[in-house]
Write a protein that holds these residues in place. Structure first.
Motif, PDB file in Angstrom:
ATOM      1  N   LEU A  26      71.555 -82.660  30.702  1.00  0.00           N
ATOM      2  CA  LEU A  26      72.937 -82.712  30.233  1.00  0.00           C
ATOM      3  C   LEU A  26      73.499 -81.361  29.810  1.00  0.00           C
ATOM      4  O   LEU A  26      74.691 -81.109  29.944  1.00  0.00           O
ATOM      5  CB  LEU A  26      73.055 -83.691  29.067  1.00  0.00           C
ATOM      6  CG  LEU A  26      72.759 -85.150  29.374  1.00  0.00           C
ATOM      7  CD1 LEU A  26      72.805 -85.982  28.104  1.00  0.00           C
ATOM      8  CD2 LEU A  26      73.719 -85.693  30.419  1.00  0.00           C
ATOM      9  N   TYR A  27      72.652 -80.500  29.276  1.00  0.00           N
ATOM     10  CA  TYR A  27      73.139 -79.240  28.726  1.00  0.00           C
ATOM     11  C   TYR A  27      72.531 -78.020  29.403  1.00  0.00           C
ATOM     12  O   TYR A  27      72.349 -76.983  28.775  1.00  0.00           O
ATOM     13  CB  TYR A  27      72.902 -79.212  27.209  1.00  0.00           C
ATOM     14  CG  TYR A  27      73.646 -80.327  26.518  1.00  0.00           C
ATOM     15  CD1 TYR A  27      75.029 -80.254  26.348  1.00  0.00           C
ATOM     16  CD2 TYR A  27      72.990 -81.466  26.088  1.00  0.00           C
ATOM     17  CE1 TYR A  27      75.733 -81.292  25.744  1.00  0.00           C
ATOM     18  CE2 TYR A  27      73.685 -82.510  25.482  1.00  0.00           C
ATOM     19  CZ  TYR A  27      75.050 -82.408  25.317  1.00  0.00           C
ATOM     20  OH  TYR A  27      75.744 -83.445  24.726  1.00  0.00           O
ATOM     21  N   ASP A  28      72.246 -78.130  30.692  1.00  0.00           N
ATOM     22  CA  ASP A  28      71.737 -77.005  31.469  1.00  0.00           C
ATOM     23  C   ASP A  28      72.833 -75.945  31.558  1.00  0.00           C
ATOM     24  O   ASP A  28      73.908 -76.203  32.112  1.00  0.00           O
ATOM     25  CB  ASP A  28      71.354 -77.485  32.869  1.00  0.00           C
ATOM     26  CG  ASP A  28      70.795 -76.387  33.760  1.00  0.00           C
ATOM     27  OD1 ASP A  28      70.881 -75.195  33.398  1.00  0.00           O
ATOM     28  OD2 ASP A  28      70.277 -76.734  34.834  1.00  0.00           O
ATOM     29  N   PRO A  29      72.618 -74.738  30.994  1.00  0.00           N
ATOM     30  CA  PRO A  29      73.673 -73.720  31.001  1.00  0.00           C
ATOM     31  C   PRO A  29      74.108 -73.315  32.409  1.00  0.00           C
ATOM     32  O   PRO A  29      75.244 -72.893  32.605  1.00  0.00           O
ATOM     33  CB  PRO A  29      73.063 -72.536  30.256  1.00  0.00           C
ATOM     34  CG  PRO A  29      71.688 -72.906  29.875  1.00  0.00           C
ATOM     35  CD  PRO A  29      71.409 -74.299  30.332  1.00  0.00           C
ATOM     36  N   ALA A  30      73.246 -73.472  33.398  1.00  0.00           N
ATOM     37  CA  ALA A  30      73.594 -73.117  34.770  1.00  0.00           C
ATOM     38  C   ALA A  30      74.540 -74.143  35.403  1.00  0.00           C
ATOM     39  O   ALA A  30      75.261 -73.826  36.346  1.00  0.00           O
ATOM     40  CB  ALA A  30      72.326 -72.983  35.611  1.00  0.00           C
TER      41      ALA A  30
END
Length: 106
Positions: A14-18
């Protein structure tokens, strides 16, 4: 601790910076969590977390997860996550980009 391991697996998707999934002004919330305990987790030890996208809806997604230790499945879970508008506190549709990304992880 089982739920914490599951959360770690969810956060990686959910919070993958890519590949940010949440729209600005929105957040993901858990609508449902079903957790089946299959065995104990031993400490000290290593726990592996498997997470896949099982379904993608208009404003929600369903994740299927498994926790493993020493080659055995110690728990399985199904989690429904909803994208919520932070101002209205109501569900908010996922963007086309988020749907495409999540669908590719199924």
């Amino acid at each position: 601790v089982f739920a914490t391991f599951l959360e770690t697996g969810r956060v990686e998707i959910l919070y993958d910076p890519a590949f940010p999934l949440a729209e600005p002004g929105s957040a993901f919330v858990i609508a449902r969590l079903a957790l089946d305990f299959r065995s104990e987790i031993r400490w000290p030890g290593t726990v592996e977390i498997g997470t896949r996208v099982a379904a993608v809806g208009r404003s929600s997604l369903t994740l299927a997860q498994g926790l493993f230790q020493d080659g055995r499945c110690v728990a399985t879970a199904e989690t429904v996550i909803v994208q919520m508008d932070e101002a209205t506190r109501r569900s908010r549709p996922l963007s086309e980009a988020a749907v495409a990304r999540l669908s590719s992880l199924g």
